[in-house]
Write a protein that holds these residues in place. Structure first.
Motif, PDB file in Angstrom:
ATOM      1  N   TRP A 148       1.092  -0.876  -0.375  1.00  0.00           N
ATOM      2  CA  TRP A 148       0.032  -0.169  -0.432  1.00  0.00           C
ATOM      3  C   TRP A 148       1.228   1.640   0.180  1.00  0.00           C
ATOM      4  N   GLU A 149      -0.075   2.128  -0.317  1.00  0.00           N
ATOM      5  CA  GLU A 149       0.729   3.549  -0.219  1.00  0.00           C
ATOM      6  C   GLU A 149       1.221   4.308   0.887  1.00  0.00           C
ATOM      7  N   GLY A 150       1.878   4.621   1.127  1.00  0.00           N
ATOM      8  CA  GLY A 150       1.252   6.067   2.355  1.00  0.00           C
ATOM      9  C   GLY A 150       1.707   5.641   4.013  1.00  0.00           C
ATOM     10  N   ASP A 151       1.856   6.490   4.491  1.00  0.00           N
ATOM     11  CA  ASP A 151       1.588   5.738   5.918  1.00  0.00           C
ATOM     12  C   ASP A 151       0.372   5.605   6.590  1.00  0.00           C
ATOM     13  N   ARG A 152      -0.777   6.026   5.583  1.00  0.00           N
ATOM     14  CA  ARG A 152      -2.481   6.358   6.109  1.00  0.00           C
ATOM     15  C   ARG A 152      -2.907   5.953   4.333  1.00  0.00           C
ATOM     16  N   PRO A 153      -2.843   4.823   3.849  1.00  0.00           N
ATOM     17  CA  PRO A 153      -3.868   4.272   2.956  1.00  0.00           C
ATOM     18  C   PRO A 153      -5.333   4.529   3.361  1.00  0.00           C
ATOM     19  N   SER A 160      -5.908  -3.598  -6.576  1.00  0.00           N
ATOM     20  CA  SER A 160      -5.494  -4.649  -6.623  1.00  0.00           C
ATOM     21  C   SER A 160      -3.569  -4.771  -5.803  1.00  0.00           C
ATOM     22  N   LEU A 161      -4.013  -4.299  -4.890  1.00  0.00           N
ATOM     23  CA  LEU A 161      -2.814  -4.490  -4.136  1.00  0.00           C
ATOM     24  C   LEU A 161      -2.970  -6.304  -3.572  1.00  0.00           C
ATOM     25  N   GLY A 162      -1.637  -6.538  -3.704  1.00  0.00           N
ATOM     26  CA  GLY A 162      -0.602  -7.542  -2.935  1.00  0.00           C
ATOM     27  C   GLY A 162      -1.375  -8.427  -2.066  1.00  0.00           C
ATOM     28  N   SER A 163      -1.749  -9.693  -2.096  1.00  0.00           N
ATOM     29  CA  SER A 163      -2.168 -10.198  -0.550  1.00  0.00           C
ATOM     30  C   SER A 163      -1.375 -11.422   0.231  1.00  0.00           C
ATOM     31  N   ASN A 164      -0.484 -12.058   0.715  1.00  0.00           N
ATOM     32  CA  ASN A 164      -0.538 -13.215   1.323  1.00  0.00           C
ATOM     33  C   ASN A 164      -1.039 -14.097   1.761  1.00  0.00           C
ATOM     34  N   PRO A 165      -1.944 -14.692   1.116  1.00  0.00           N
ATOM     35  CA  PRO A 165      -2.382 -15.793   1.225  1.00  0.00           C
ATOM     36  C   PRO A 165      -3.172 -16.520   2.221  1.00  0.00           C
ATOM     37  N   PHE A 166      -4.273 -16.946   3.098  1.00  0.00           N
ATOM     38  CA  PHE A 166      -3.909 -17.502   3.945  1.00  0.00           C
ATOM     39  C   PHE A 166      -4.878 -18.957   3.952  1.00  0.00           C
ATOM     40  N   SER A 167      -5.666 -18.801   2.751  1.00  0.00           N
ATOM     41  CA  SER A 167      -7.092 -19.535   1.911  1.00  0.00           C
ATOM     42  C   SER A 167      -6.139 -20.271   0.513  1.00  0.00           C
ATOM     43  N   GLY A 168      -7.142 -20.709   0.447  1.00  0.00           N
ATOM     44  CA  GLY A 168      -6.672 -21.461  -1.215  1.00  0.00           C
ATOM     45  C   GLY A 168      -7.501 -20.670  -2.052  1.00  0.00           C
ATOM     46  N   PHE A 169      -7.960 -19.599  -1.360  1.00  0.00           N
ATOM     47  CA  PHE A 169      -9.098 -18.613  -2.689  1.00  0.00           C
ATOM     48  C   PHE A 169      -8.219 -18.229  -3.493  1.00  0.00           C
ATOM     49  N   ASP A 170      -9.040 -17.924  -4.377  1.00  0.00           N
ATOM     50  CA  ASP A 170      -8.293 -16.475  -5.272  1.00  0.00           C
ATOM     51  C   ASP A 170      -7.794 -15.706  -4.982  1.00  0.00           C
ATOM     52  N   TRP A 171      -7.926 -15.043  -4.123  1.00  0.00           N
ATOM     53  CA  TRP A 171      -7.281 -13.892  -3.123  1.00  0.00           C
ATOM     54  C   TRP A 171      -8.334 -13.719  -2.078  1.00  0.00           C
ATOM     55  N   ASP A 172      -7.243 -13.277  -0.813  1.00  0.00           N
ATOM     56  CA  ASP A 172      -8.229 -13.209  -0.124  1.00  0.00           C
ATOM     57  C   ASP A 172      -7.364 -12.163   1.088  1.00  0.00           C
TER      58      ASP A 172
END
Length: 191
Positions: A148-153, A160-172
């Motif tokens: 994310w951008e900035g210190d207060r996003p 379309s922020l990237g994520s570290n997945p915790f599930s098997g879904f396409d995106w969580d």
């Protein structure tokens, strides 16, 4: 804002009535709160206030086949906690309402371009602020979203922020709230 009531909490959870979102709060039992997060994900806890939770897979076939579903795994040991820790980043309290609202839309969409956003956006923001009001000043917030951008996003203005997945879904995407008394897991799943 007045003191939060069970009814106000329940009404605010309607923010997620059209999306696949898990919301649960538990009493903080461990110095390493990741162990509390794992217990919440495994549904081993109950809300200490007796308030409503959301579990979109509670009675689904996937859960009968895999008791952890939708999670790939959950932190249950100190070693697990160490592995999970770098998968999240701290989010400032001021950004939490936009993150909670962002869970109601596709991660690839620009909410301001959605039909009726001007009509429904303020109501979603109000409900998000009501949910946030449960957690007193000093609560820390963490998300698996990155980049994310900035210190207060403002998560509604960053697509379309990237994520570290915790599930098997396409995106969580999720939010963990931690204070001395309670731990909350609010997680959204997209196929």
């Amino acid at each position: 804002m007045e003191s939060l009531t069970p009814g106000a909490w329940r009404e605010a959870l309607k923010l997620y009535r059209w999306v696949c979102t898990f919301v649960a709060v538990a009493r903080r039992e461990h110095d390493d709160w990741w162990l509390d997060v794992g217990a919440i994900m495994r549904r081993e806890t109950r809300d200490p206030r007796g308030w409503e939770s959301l579990d979109p897979y509670e009675d689904e076939e996937e859960r009968r086949e895999d008791p952890l579903f939708p999670w790939l795994e959950t932190p249950s040991t100190p070693a697990d906690a160490e592995r999970y820790r770098p998968m999240t980043s701290e989010v400032p309290r001021s950004s939490v309402p936009s993150l909670l609202v962002m869970f109601t839309v596709s991660p690839l969409s620009d909410p301001s371009r959605l039909p009726d956003w001007e009509k429904y956006g303020p109501e979603r923001e109000r409900r998000a602020k009501t949910l946030l009001s449960r957690f007193p000043d000093g609560t820390r917030f963490f998300s698996n979203l990155g980049c994310w951008e900035g210190d207060r996003p403002d998560f509604l203005k960053q697509s379309s922020l990237g994520s570290n997945p915790f599930s098997g879904f396409d995106w969580d995407a999720g939010l963990i709230a931690v204070n001395n008394d309670e731990v909350a897991v609010i997680w959204n799943f997209f196929n």
